[in-house]
Scaffold this active site. Structure first.
Site, PDB file in Angstrom:
ATOM      1  N   SER A   1       5.431  -0.872   3.746  1.00 37.98           N
ATOM      2  CA  SER A   1       5.788  -2.207   4.242  1.00 37.98           C
ATOM      3  C   SER A   1       5.828  -3.176   3.075  1.00 37.98           C
ATOM      4  O   SER A   1       4.915  -3.212   2.257  1.00 37.98           O
ATOM      5  CB  SER A   1       4.748  -2.712   5.233  1.00 37.98           C
ATOM      6  OG  SER A   1       4.480  -1.742   6.190  1.00 37.98           O
TER       7      SER A   1
ATOM      8  N   SER B   1       1.642   6.810   2.452  1.00 39.00           N
ATOM      9  CA  SER B   1       2.420   7.811   3.203  1.00 39.00           C
ATOM     10  C   SER B   1       3.527   8.403   2.355  1.00 39.00           C
ATOM     11  O   SER B   1       4.108   7.732   1.507  1.00 39.00           O
ATOM     12  CB  SER B   1       3.058   7.170   4.436  1.00 39.00           C
ATOM     13  OG  SER B   1       2.068   6.775   5.331  1.00 39.00           O
TER      14      SER B   1
ATOM     15  N   GLU C   1      -1.995  10.353  18.747  1.00 39.29           N
ATOM     16  CA  GLU C   1      -2.790  11.588  18.667  1.00 39.29           C
ATOM     17  C   GLU C   1      -3.932  11.444  17.660  1.00 39.29           C
ATOM     18  O   GLU C   1      -5.058  11.874  17.920  1.00 39.29           O
ATOM     19  CB  GLU C   1      -1.881  12.758  18.263  1.00 39.29           C
ATOM     20  CG  GLU C   1      -0.859  13.145  19.334  1.00 39.29           C
ATOM     21  CD  GLU C   1       0.291  12.154  19.479  1.00 39.29           C
ATOM     22  OE1 GLU C   1       0.554  11.389  18.528  1.00 39.29           O
ATOM     23  OE2 GLU C   1       0.909  12.120  20.555  1.00 39.29           O
TER      24      GLU C   1
ATOM     25  N   GLU D   1      -7.073  -0.369   8.038  1.00 38.16           N
ATOM     26  CA  GLU D   1      -5.689  -0.379   8.497  1.00 38.16           C
ATOM     27  C   GLU D   1      -5.550  -0.652   9.985  1.00 38.16           C
ATOM     28  O   GLU D   1      -4.711  -1.437  10.402  1.00 38.16           O
ATOM     29  CB  GLU D   1      -4.995   0.950   8.168  1.00 38.16           C
ATOM     30  CG  GLU D   1      -3.584   1.000   8.752  1.00 38.16           C
ATOM     31  CD  GLU D   1      -2.661   1.976   8.062  1.00 38.16           C
ATOM     32  OE1 GLU D   1      -3.163   2.992   7.549  1.00 38.16           O
ATOM     33  OE2 GLU D   1      -1.457   1.712   8.026  1.00 38.16           O
TER      34      GLU D   1
ATOM     35  N   GLN E   1       0.846  -1.185   0.000  1.00 38.56           N
ATOM     36  CA  GLN E   1       0.000   0.000   0.000  1.00 38.56           C
ATOM     37  C   GLN E   1       0.888   1.243   0.000  1.00 38.56           C
ATOM     38  O   GLN E   1       1.678   1.433   0.928  1.00 38.56           O
ATOM     39  CB  GLN E   1      -0.883  -0.073   1.254  1.00 38.56           C
ATOM     40  CG  GLN E   1      -1.820   1.056   1.478  1.00 38.56           C
ATOM     41  CD  GLN E   1      -1.587   1.656   2.850  1.00 38.56           C
ATOM     42  OE1 GLN E   1      -0.497   2.087   3.188  1.00 38.56           O
ATOM     43  NE2 GLN E   1      -2.628   1.700   3.656  1.00 38.56           N
TER      44      GLN E   1
END
Lengths: 408, 371
Positions: free
Chosen positions: A164, A132, A376, A247, A129
């Site tokens: 990954s 990012s 967060e 995810e 995937q």
């Protein structure tokens, strides 16, 4: 209240156990010397996945027509519980089958589904995937990798990060910016891509823990066909949400780490001011606190399983799990090192307590608190989706992407 | 896998919640607060709970109860906690009735358990003797020749109770004695952090008493009673934490500061998320505690301790951060946020502080993971 299976669940579990006994070796029967190398793991993983698919234990909840078993979520849980007792290779398909293929099934063209789903289920092809980026982590929609239309093709330039398994993946799903003149969420488009395409370069990232489980992926004039698009042009964010929803389920637990039981042993073997550390009040208080957290996680999972077992939709309680688990992993690791006192600095399997488990989990936890949603971001999710508090104010919501202020 | 309450138990919970929402709103609890001891509990709320049969929920039918079990008590407790009700339910039922049910002789049950179930009498448990934890070595209240002498404080609901199960020193050994509080007992109301639950100093002067029937080792019996109560109080704490979180959320969704709802700031969002996380950890531990209590399971000791530790942490945190979320208004006498703040700390102390329970827990874990 009880932890028993229903008769139907018990029958399924017995079936699974019988199959696993015949096809795999229980963990306790594997000699410690048999630790296979990386290449072997990949080959062994693929062979094991094919075997599971043949027996109806791969993608258990998916329809049979797509290579699944048409089973329920509780079947899936039972299989995973049982499989975890056996020494089987795994992990390399989690992202592909947990996120990429479901996205392809929701948004891909029919021919693509026919071509890719079954080989993925059988472990013949591995997916990664590509979301990012250096400029878009928690704020994935801030990504900068561009795709420009060129006839029937799109040409991709840019860089992904934290991918990954990119180094052993055959295919990937990638979200890119196709229109920088509109606000950030509106200019994205998703494609699936052959990882062997010319112009793709995969470089492993060396993590601060020393391991290399992730990669940087560079795109230089990589061509993809428009037929590889998932969803409409400019609707990539909507498509990406399908992937991201899965995810947090796919990012695994913290198996293999030291927990309360190990900490009690360590506290018996170490000392504080000449007395066994286990007798120290500060040590005892922390043991108690982590035990309560560990039990809280375990029984929260059991509450979720209860809902699944009854055929109900689980409540939002499981959203607390990673928030607790990651911090606990970090702090317990850190405290285990404190108990080893000056020797806590040593990170050596032969010398350090528990084969250096405390040092390893302390190092690794710094990443675990970030991967798959930072502490967060997860708190924001609890606040917004569970408690119904307002979304954060987004100052970039209505600004064309190419006019947004950018940092370094 | 079934770590959940049954449909019947959820229905009971719903009924109790409706009753308390209707009959025990904060205006009633505030009336008790403002009475400064003159009205020690909300009699009409108590009567309603009795009329619904809830005081006898876990009492066997032979003693006039409904013959249900611990799980029913757990759902009742969660609702009592949520409403911050000003009633002596925990003293009379989790502590006195449970002690009698577990260890009372047949005659004692006939005499007292029936009355606690029917609400004819209110009971309590008198353990502490001052500003320190009770231990088998420091009990001064004595039992000899069928009489108890000494001083107990703080005794929850001691001022209104008809009987007390009293931790006594019986010839050098800890024991539990039943004392009828109508004779030779002086009751003095104490000032406490939470006047919505009254507490007293009980001074016994040769008060007629008898040992609780079949207790064997008195300290072990006390420990078992407190473990059961720990689970039940944990449900009160979960209910209270949930209510405090709802109160904080409600305010965060109506109060504006710097031109925005305060609930849109991450400082508030993350605070409320933390309240939720702690509350769910407490709830999951309490569910396992409930299961162990209901089955008299082998892990009752650690499950009860974990329930109590997590419940105390969740409710105290939710209550204090609820006031913080409110800002100055939350610190006024008019604000209802004070009810949770007071009750949360009271519940965290009432059957022993988290410090004590953490020690109990680790001792048990050491025993289970023998070297």
């Amino acid at each position: 209240m009880d932890f028993n299976d229903t008769p139907e669940e018990a029958a399924y579990r017995a079936e699974v156990r019988a199959w696993l006994d015949k096809n795999a070796v229980r963990k306790e029967n594997v000699p410690a010397s048999e630790v296979p190398g990386r290449g072997d793991v990949l080959r062994a993983s693929k062979a094991w996945q094919a075997k599971k698919a043949d027996a109806g234990y791969a993608c258990i909840t998916w329809p049979k027509e797509w290579g699944g078993a048409g089973g329920s979520s509780i079947h899936n849980v039972i299989y995973s519980q049982e499989e975890s007792n056996y020494a089987v290779p795994g992990g390399v398909f989690a992202i592909g089958l947990g996120m990429c293929i479901p996205t392809l099934m929701s948004w891909g063209p029919e021919e693509a589904k026919q071509r890719y789903v079954k080989p993925a289920v059988r472990g013949e092809e591995i997916w990664c995937q590509l979301f990012s980026e250096p400029a878009g982590g928690s704020d994935v929609a801030g990504l900068r990798t561009r795709a420009e239309r060129d006839g029937d093709d799109w040409v991709i330039n840019g860089q992904k990060v934290w991918t990954s398994g990119a180094h052993y993946s055959d295919f990937g799903i990638v979200v890119v910016r196709t229109d920088p003149t509109v606000p950030k969420h509106k200019g994205l488009t998703m494609f699936y891509i052959d990882m062997k395409s010319p112009g793709i370069e995969v470089r492993p990232i060396k993590q601060m823990s020393g391991g290399s489980e992730f990669n940087e992926v560079f795109f230089t004039n990589v061509r993809v066909k428009d037929s590889q698009r998932l969803g409409k042009v400019g609707e990539g964010w909507k498509v990406a949400l399908t992937t991201l929803m899965n995810e947090r389920l796919a990012v695994g637990g913290n198996q293999g780490n030291a927990d309360v039981k190990e900490l009690i042993s360590l506290a018996r073997e170490t000392n504080i001011d000449g007395e066994a550390a286990i007798g120290n009040g500060a040590v005892r208080e922390r043991i108690a606190d982590w035990y309560v957290q560990a039990q809280g996680l375990k029984f929260t999972r059991f509450r979720t399983l209860t809902a699944l077992s009854k055929g109900q939709t689980p409540g939002p309680e499981s959203s607390i799990s990673k928030i607790i688990a990651a911090k606990k992993m970090q702090e317990l690791g850190s405290f285990g090192m404190d108990l080893q006192d000056m020797g806590g600095v040593i990170r050596d399997r032969e010398i350090s307590a528990e084969g250096a488990a405390y040092q390893e989990q302390w190092l690794g936890a710094a990443g675990y608190r970030i991967a798959g949603g930072t502490d967060e971001i997860l708190r924001n999710i609890v606040a917004e989706r569970v408690l119904g508090l307002p979304s954060d104010i987004r100052v970039d919501k209505d600004i064309p992407f190419n006019q947004m202020p950018k940092g370094k | 896998m079934n770590l959940d309450f049954s449909d019947d138990q959820k229905l009971l919970k719903e009924q109790v919640r409706k009753f308390l929402a209707d009959k025990s709103p904060f205006t009633v609890t505030r009336r008790i607060l403002n009475a400064e001891g003159a009205e020690p509990y909300a009699k009409e709320v108590w009567k309603g709970l009795v009329d619904m049969g809830l005081t006898g929920a876990a009492v066997p039918e032979a003693y006039g109860g409904l013959g249900l079990g611990a799980l029913e008590l757990c759902v009742i407790a969660e609702e009592l906690g949520r409403s911050v009700a000003a009633v002596p339910f925990s003293s009379s039922i989790y502590l006195a009735a449970e002690a009698l049910r577990l260890y009372g002789s047949e005659a004692q049950k006939q005499q007292w358990l029936t009355k606690l179930a029917s609400g004819e009498a209110i009971g309590t448990l008198a353990v502490g003797e001052g500003t320190f934890a009770a231990s088998p070595k420091n009990i001064k209240t004595s039992f000899a020749g069928g009489k108890v002498s000494g001083e107990k404080l703080p005794v929850p609901d001691g001022d209104i109770a008809d009987l007390a199960i009293v931790l006594v020193n019986a010839g050098g050994k800890p024991a539990l004695a039943i004392v009828d509080l109508s004779a030779n007992v002086a009751k003095e109301v104490l000032k406490t952090i939470d006047p919505t639950r009254s507490h007293a100093r009980l001074t016994f002067k040769d008060a007629p008493a008898e040992l609780l029937g079949e207790q064997g080792d008195g300290w072990a019996a006390l420990t078992r009673v407190l473990e059961g109560a720990a689970v039940l109080f944990a449900f009160e704490q979960v209910g209270g934490a949930e209510a405090a979180l709802e109160q904080a959320r409600g305010y965060a969704m109506e109060r504006y500061a710097f031109g925005r709802l305060i609930g849109s700031y991450q400082a508030i969002k993350h605070k409320l998320a933390d309240m939720y996380v702690k509350k769910e950890v407490a709830k999951s531990n309490a569910y396992y505690g409930a299961m162990m209590l209901n089955d008299e399971g082998a892990e009752l000791t650690e499950a009860a301790a974990a329930s109590r530790i997590a419940g105390s942490e969740a409710y105290v945190f939710a209550a204090q951060e609820n006031i913080q979320t409110h800002g100055g208004i939350g610190f006024t006498w008019e604000s209802d946020a004070q009810f949770h703040y007071r009750r949360a700390k009271l519940l965290a102390l009432t059957i022993g502080s988290p410090v004590q329970w953490k020690e109990k827990l680790v001792r048990q874990l050491e025993a289970k993971n023998a070297a």
